[in-house]
Design a protein around this motif. Structure first.
Motif, PDB file in Angstrom:
ATOM      1  N   UNK A  24      46.400   6.221  -0.970  1.00 48.09           N
ATOM      2  CA  UNK A  24      45.030   6.545  -1.400  1.00 48.09           C
ATOM      3  C   UNK A  24      44.583   7.903  -0.864  1.00 48.09           C
ATOM      4  N   UNK A  25      45.512   8.849  -0.847  1.00 48.18           N
ATOM      5  CA  UNK A  25      45.184  10.211  -0.467  1.00 48.18           C
ATOM      6  C   UNK A  25      45.044  10.465   1.014  1.00 48.18           C
ATOM      7  N   UNK A  26      45.456   9.507   1.853  1.00 46.74           N
ATOM      8  CA  UNK A  26      45.318   9.708   3.301  1.00 46.74           C
ATOM      9  C   UNK A  26      46.579   9.286   4.024  1.00 46.74           C
ATOM     10  N   UNK A  27      46.942  10.097   5.040  1.00 44.11           N
ATOM     11  CA  UNK A  27      48.079   9.773   5.907  1.00 44.11           C
ATOM     12  C   UNK A  27      47.646  10.046   7.339  1.00 44.11           C
ATOM     13  N   UNK A  28      47.645   9.026   8.182  1.00 46.86           N
ATOM     14  CA  UNK A  28      47.202   9.159   9.573  1.00 46.86           C
ATOM     15  C   UNK A  28      48.012  10.207  10.319  1.00 46.86           C
ATOM     16  N   UNK A  29      49.336  10.114  10.236  1.00 46.62           N
ATOM     17  CA  UNK A  29      50.178  11.052  10.980  1.00 46.62           C
ATOM     18  C   UNK A  29      49.950  12.485  10.515  1.00 46.62           C
ATOM     19  N   UNK A  30      49.817  12.692   9.218  1.00 46.13           N
ATOM     20  CA  UNK A  30      49.579  14.032   8.695  1.00 46.13           C
ATOM     21  C   UNK A  30      48.224  14.560   9.151  1.00 46.13           C
TER      22      UNK A  30
END
Length: 266
Positions: A24-30
């Motif tokens: 959904x357009x989100x990556x914690x690590x990124x």
């Protein structure tokens, strides 16, 4: 020898392994990497299914003491306990008793390979367990209140050993309740069979255990303030702490310095 970037390591179970996923357009690590880009490398050592016993056993294979070619461990985030809290099983057991769980956490944060780097350590509480959902498929292996007791143990270990605490359990529960119309905290917790209501946990913990993209955003929001304090508010904060220099002062090839189009002289 190539320059080494100091590291921020995410050490834990599937909750950190999943932090590398884009949903959904989100990556914690990124998101963490973008916040500290050019200053730190964010390294994911999330190991799905692992408990603290597994993690402690393989720790020397993940963390080396300081030495030539070994990047400095600058930050260590530890998220373990969701599997330790599973009830004992005769096959594929993941359970670690609560007292041993606390002992294992202490052994991890004080391990010589880690202590030698003197990193900033943050223990992360496992998020709430939505037993109303997990009971649909795990036949009672995981319990909301048992899991909550392991999160409380993390708070105790962090306080007793003066390390940082990221209270993911509280952040997720508070957010879920705020997004659940008509639910009052005095009733208890969402995901607890005694309240009988999932509320917004249904969106945050789709399978009752693992985090959705929305939940990872909540997680990032509580981690973010702990990173960047070294340069935020300083002069030229956009460039303070870069491992390699900003382009304005970056070195040129000696053969190019003498060229008329070179604007940097040595």
């Amino acid at each position: 020898m190539a320059v080494s970037y100091p590291q921020i390591v995410l050490f834990g179970d599937s909750l950190f392994q999943g932090a590398a996923s884009l949903e959904d357009g989100f990556c914690f690590q990124a998101a963490v990497q973008q916040q500290v880009i050019r200053r730190y490398d964010v390294v994911n050592r999330g190991l799905s299914g692992y408990n603290t016993s597994n993690a402690l056993k393989v720790l020397p294979q993940i963390f080396s003491p300081p030495g030539p070619g070994v990047p400095k461990l600058a930050y260590l985030f530890i998220l373990l306990g969701a599997n330790d809290a599973a009830l004992p099983q005769p096959v594929n057991n993941q359970h670690v008793p609560l007292d041993k769980y606390k002992q294992n956490l202490v052994s991890i944060i004080t391990h010589p390979n880690i202590a030698a780097h003197n990193p900033k350590i943050f223990l992360v509480t496992p998020p709430p367990l939505d037993e109303l959902k997990t009971s649909e498929y795990d036949l009672g292996v995981r319990k909301h209140r048992v899991s909550a007791s392991y999160s409380e143990a993390v708070r105790q270990v962090a306080a007793e050993h003066s390390v940082g605490l990221i209270d993911l359990w509280k952040a997720v529960m508070d957010y879920a309740i705020s997004k659940t119309p008509g639910f009052e905290r005095s009733k208890g917790n969402l995901g607890d069979p005694e309240t009988g209501e999932r509320g917004h946990l249904e969106s945050l913990l789709p399978d009752g255990l693992h985090l959705s993209a929305e939940a990872y955003r909540v997680f990032y929001d509580v981690v973010k303030p702990h990173l960047g304090q070294e340069w935020e508010g300083t002069k030229d904060e956009e460039r303070v702490g870069y491992v390699l220099p900003d382009w304005r002062v970056a070195p040129w090839l000696e053969e190019d310095v003498l060229k008329p189009w070179c604007c940097t002289k040595i």
